[in-house]
Design a protein around this motif. Sequence first.
Motif, PDB file in Angstrom:
ATOM      1  N   LEU A  78      84.772  93.987  -3.254  1.00  0.00           N
ATOM      2  CA  LEU A  78      84.552  95.458  -3.442  1.00  0.00           C
ATOM      3  C   LEU A  78      83.366  95.471  -2.946  1.00  0.00           C
ATOM      4  CD1 LEU A  78      85.228  98.326  -4.392  1.00  0.00           C
ATOM      5  CD2 LEU A  78      84.156  97.841  -6.673  1.00  0.00           C
ATOM      6  N   HIS A  79      83.208  96.112  -1.878  1.00  0.00           N
ATOM      7  CA  HIS A  79      81.624  96.210  -1.172  1.00  0.00           C
ATOM      8  C   HIS A  79      80.981  97.199  -2.079  1.00  0.00           C
ATOM      9  CE1 HIS A  79      81.889  94.054   2.271  1.00  0.00           C
ATOM     10  NE2 HIS A  79      83.148  94.178   2.213  1.00  0.00           N
ATOM     11  N   VAL A  80      79.798  96.902  -2.477  1.00  0.00           N
ATOM     12  CA  VAL A  80      79.070  97.733  -3.298  1.00  0.00           C
ATOM     13  C   VAL A  80      77.493  98.007  -2.500  1.00  0.00           C
ATOM     14  CG1 VAL A  80      80.021  97.459  -5.587  1.00  0.00           C
ATOM     15  CG2 VAL A  80      78.027  95.976  -4.770  1.00  0.00           C
ATOM     16  N   TRP A  88      74.229 102.468  -8.562  1.00  0.00           N
ATOM     17  CA  TRP A  88      75.069 101.526  -7.648  1.00  0.00           C
ATOM     18  C   TRP A  88      76.557 102.725  -7.436  1.00  0.00           C
ATOM     19  CZ3 TRP A  88      74.483  96.378  -6.375  1.00  0.00           C
ATOM     20  CH2 TRP A  88      73.453  95.889  -6.998  1.00  0.00           C
ATOM     21  N   SER A  90      80.456 102.170  -4.627  1.00  0.00           N
ATOM     22  CA  SER A  90      81.263 101.239  -3.885  1.00  0.00           C
ATOM     23  C   SER A  90      82.101 102.149  -2.810  1.00  0.00           C
ATOM     24  CB  SER A  90      82.405 100.601  -4.940  1.00  0.00           C
ATOM     25  OG  SER A  90      83.457 101.515  -5.303  1.00  0.00           O
ATOM     26  N   PRO A 101      76.795  97.105 -11.525  1.00  0.00           N
ATOM     27  CA  PRO A 101      77.711  96.804 -10.590  1.00  0.00           C
ATOM     28  C   PRO A 101      79.009  96.673 -11.511  1.00  0.00           C
ATOM     29  CG  PRO A 101      75.877  95.544 -10.099  1.00  0.00           C
ATOM     30  CD  PRO A 101      75.612  96.347 -11.260  1.00  0.00           C
ATOM     31  N   ALA A 104      80.671 100.019 -11.369  1.00  0.00           N
ATOM     32  CA  ALA A 104      81.158 100.303 -10.149  1.00  0.00           C
ATOM     33  C   ALA A 104      82.672  99.453 -10.225  1.00  0.00           C
ATOM     34  CB  ALA A 104      80.250  99.766  -8.971  1.00  0.00           C
TER      35      ALA A 104
END
Length: 123
Positions: A78-80, A88, A90, A101, A104
């Motif tokens: 999962l691109h954060v 944060w 995502s 995170p 997220a």
Amino acid sequence: MPELSRRRALTAAAVIAGAPLVATPVARADDHHHDSHGSTPGSFDEVYKGRRIQGRPTGGSGHHHGGGYGVYVDGVELHVMRNADGTWISVVSHYDPVPTPKAAARAAVDELQGARLVPFPAG
């Protein structure tokens, strides 16, 4: 072939997931420990709503892709990204900043509503 823009990626992710582009805030009491602004959060590995979410420092230091932190939902990254204020976001809940995170990852699971996270093309 046209370059993949953030807007196109978010739209595609929402269509694939069948989820709206507007995220519902997800805040949990255990997620409100704020890291000092420059520190890297610790690792986590748990099952949330039947989905395995994991996060860990990756050793990288760029400002993209979590600045040296990786988050995974059922093994798919999962691109954060960490915002300047320490929150944060995502690719799934881009307009809903959260404090950690882990938050997220949980927000992404909530938004996916059971759909599989599709790998996001890096580039």
